[in-house]
Scaffold this motif. Sequence first.
Motif, mmCIF file in Angstrom:
data_model
loop_
_atom_site.group_PDB
_atom_site.id
_atom_site.type_symbol
_atom_site.label_atom_id
_atom_site.label_comp_id
_atom_site.label_asym_id
_atom_site.label_seq_id
_atom_site.Cartn_x
_atom_site.Cartn_y
_atom_site.Cartn_z
ATOM 1 N N CYS A 1 -8.417 -0.197 -5.996
ATOM 2 C CA CYS A 1 -7.747 0.091 -7.270
ATOM 3 C C CYS A 1 -6.548 -0.831 -7.472
ATOM 4 N N TRP A 2 -5.774 -1.047 -6.422
ATOM 5 C CA TRP A 2 -4.625 -1.950 -6.537
ATOM 6 C C TRP A 2 -5.083 -3.372 -6.853
ATOM 7 N N LEU A 3 -6.132 -3.824 -6.200
ATOM 8 C CA LEU A 3 -6.642 -5.171 -6.452
ATOM 9 C C LEU A 3 -7.153 -5.306 -7.887
ATOM 10 N N LEU A 4 -7.838 -4.284 -8.376
ATOM 11 C CA LEU A 4 -8.335 -4.316 -9.754
ATOM 12 C C LEU A 4 -7.184 -4.369 -10.749
ATOM 13 N N ASN A 5 -6.143 -3.566 -10.506
ATOM 14 C CA ASN A 5 -4.985 -3.589 -11.401
ATOM 15 C C ASN A 5 -4.231 -4.909 -11.308
ATOM 16 N N GLY A 6 -4.196 -5.493 -10.093
ATOM 17 C CA GLY A 6 -3.572 -6.801 -9.950
ATOM 18 C C GLY A 6 -4.323 -7.857 -10.742
ATOM 19 N N MET B 1 1.601 -2.624 -6.795
ATOM 20 C CA MET B 1 1.933 -1.616 -5.783
ATOM 21 C C MET B 1 3.390 -1.189 -5.892
ATOM 22 N N ALA B 2 4.290 -2.149 -6.096
ATOM 23 C CA ALA B 2 5.706 -1.813 -6.252
ATOM 24 C C ALA B 2 5.936 -0.998 -7.508
ATOM 25 N N ILE C 1 3.918 5.688 0.643
ATOM 26 C CA ILE C 1 4.054 5.101 1.980
ATOM 27 C C ILE C 1 3.736 3.602 1.958
ATOM 28 N N ALA C 2 2.634 3.241 1.297
ATOM 29 C CA ALA C 2 2.248 1.832 1.255
ATOM 30 C C ALA C 2 3.084 1.048 0.253
ATOM 31 N N GLY C 3 3.508 1.704 -0.810
ATOM 32 C CA GLY C 3 4.244 0.997 -1.855
ATOM 33 C C GLY C 3 5.710 0.776 -1.538
ATOM 34 N N ALA C 4 6.303 1.654 -0.734
ATOM 35 C CA ALA C 4 7.744 1.551 -0.456
ATOM 36 C C ALA C 4 8.123 0.221 0.195
ATOM 37 N N PRO C 5 7.458 -0.210 1.282
ATOM 38 C CA PRO C 5 7.849 -1.502 1.878
ATOM 39 C C PRO C 5 7.594 -2.684 0.944
ATOM 40 N N ILE C 6 6.526 -2.616 0.135
ATOM 41 C CA ILE C 6 6.257 -3.689 -0.824
ATOM 42 C C ILE C 6 7.358 -3.734 -1.872
ATOM 43 N N PHE C 7 7.783 -2.552 -2.322
ATOM 44 C CA PHE C 7 8.864 -2.482 -3.303
ATOM 45 C C PHE C 7 10.143 -3.086 -2.731
ATOM 46 N N MET C 8 10.493 -2.707 -1.509
ATOM 47 C CA MET C 8 11.725 -3.214 -0.911
ATOM 48 C C MET C 8 11.641 -4.720 -0.663
ATOM 49 N N LEU C 9 10.454 -5.205 -0.318
ATOM 50 C CA LEU C 9 10.286 -6.628 -0.058
ATOM 51 C C LEU C 9 10.385 -7.440 -1.341
ATOM 52 N N MET C 10 9.780 -6.944 -2.427
ATOM 53 C CA MET C 10 9.732 -7.714 -3.660
ATOM 54 C C MET C 10 10.923 -7.452 -4.570
ATOM 55 N N ALA C 11 11.441 -6.218 -4.528
ATOM 56 C CA ALA C 11 12.502 -5.840 -5.460
ATOM 57 C C ALA C 11 13.860 -5.707 -4.778
#
Length: 338
Positions: A49-54, A78-79, A308-318
Amino acid sequence: MKRTLWLLVAGLFAVLAIPVMLGGRDLLHLLPGFPPGIFALMLGMVLICWLLNGAKLRVLLAGRAGEMGLMRATGTVMATEFAICATPGGSGGPLTLIALLTRRGVRPAQTTAIFAVDQIIDLLFFLCSMVAMMIYVITRSIDARLGWMLVMPMTLLCLALLGVVLMSRYHRSALMVSGRILSRMKVSPRLQQTMVRRILIFKKAFTETLRLPPSALALAFGLGIVHWIVRYSILFVTLYGLGQHLDWAWTFLVQMLSMAAGQLTLLPGGAGGAELSSSALLAPMVGQSTAAAAILIWRAVTYYFYLIAGAPIFMLMAGRPLLKKVFEGRKAEKPSDL
């Protein structure tokens, strides 16, 4: 910010507490027996789903964010979805998307227009799905009350789409009427001019997005359809793992109605409303304890895993500064950036 954090904690508690209270001790026997392979498949479906939305985001951007690869676009999604799940009403999602795309040279008005077109794609999909579900309920002679439950969201979706069409066609008249209303409310002319300027800039960006090649818009709509079909198949897979074999269309209907009910709560991720409504629809079919176990696993995958999966991506990108802005509900960028 404290209020948003408390709401998030309440939502996390509700997602766990409601199924546990409904399922009772039987959950202790059902949950350990759930196949790990099925659970891994469900997590993989979320990744799809994330890949499709990306991919859909890349199509709608049409190169305006430079050379954004699929992985970068998926990380942005994801973020953004982490912010949607972590804030009441998903209010942090648009702010996160604006901030991340602004760093790649996309103006906030353009990002807002892309987000609006993405929401329209979802509205069209859900409207078509509800019509199909209405036919399903009638032809299968399912409880007529479910049909009436679909009438209200179908009406709201039709009104929302009608409002979009009328605003795009008669925006000048709408601005004139709103200007008179604001004048009677003693709003300063300078503030009125600023609001009109932002609306016109958004209208221009929205029109530019809709003027993408028909093939690009069709591809974006197709990706949206596949995303929601995969996303709303997770409950079906959950019940299959618990040894229950319901029609896919029925589980699709349950998720659609429960997530709509979840929007009525003030908790992040629709917590509380989604669990109670899905339990009410599933329990008569599979039993109270099985329904509670299915809801607990389903929400663990579609809510907790998003956090859980989105939090580290958010912190890394934002980063932490944007996290604070998102939780406080403040604008991610200055108005002058429009």
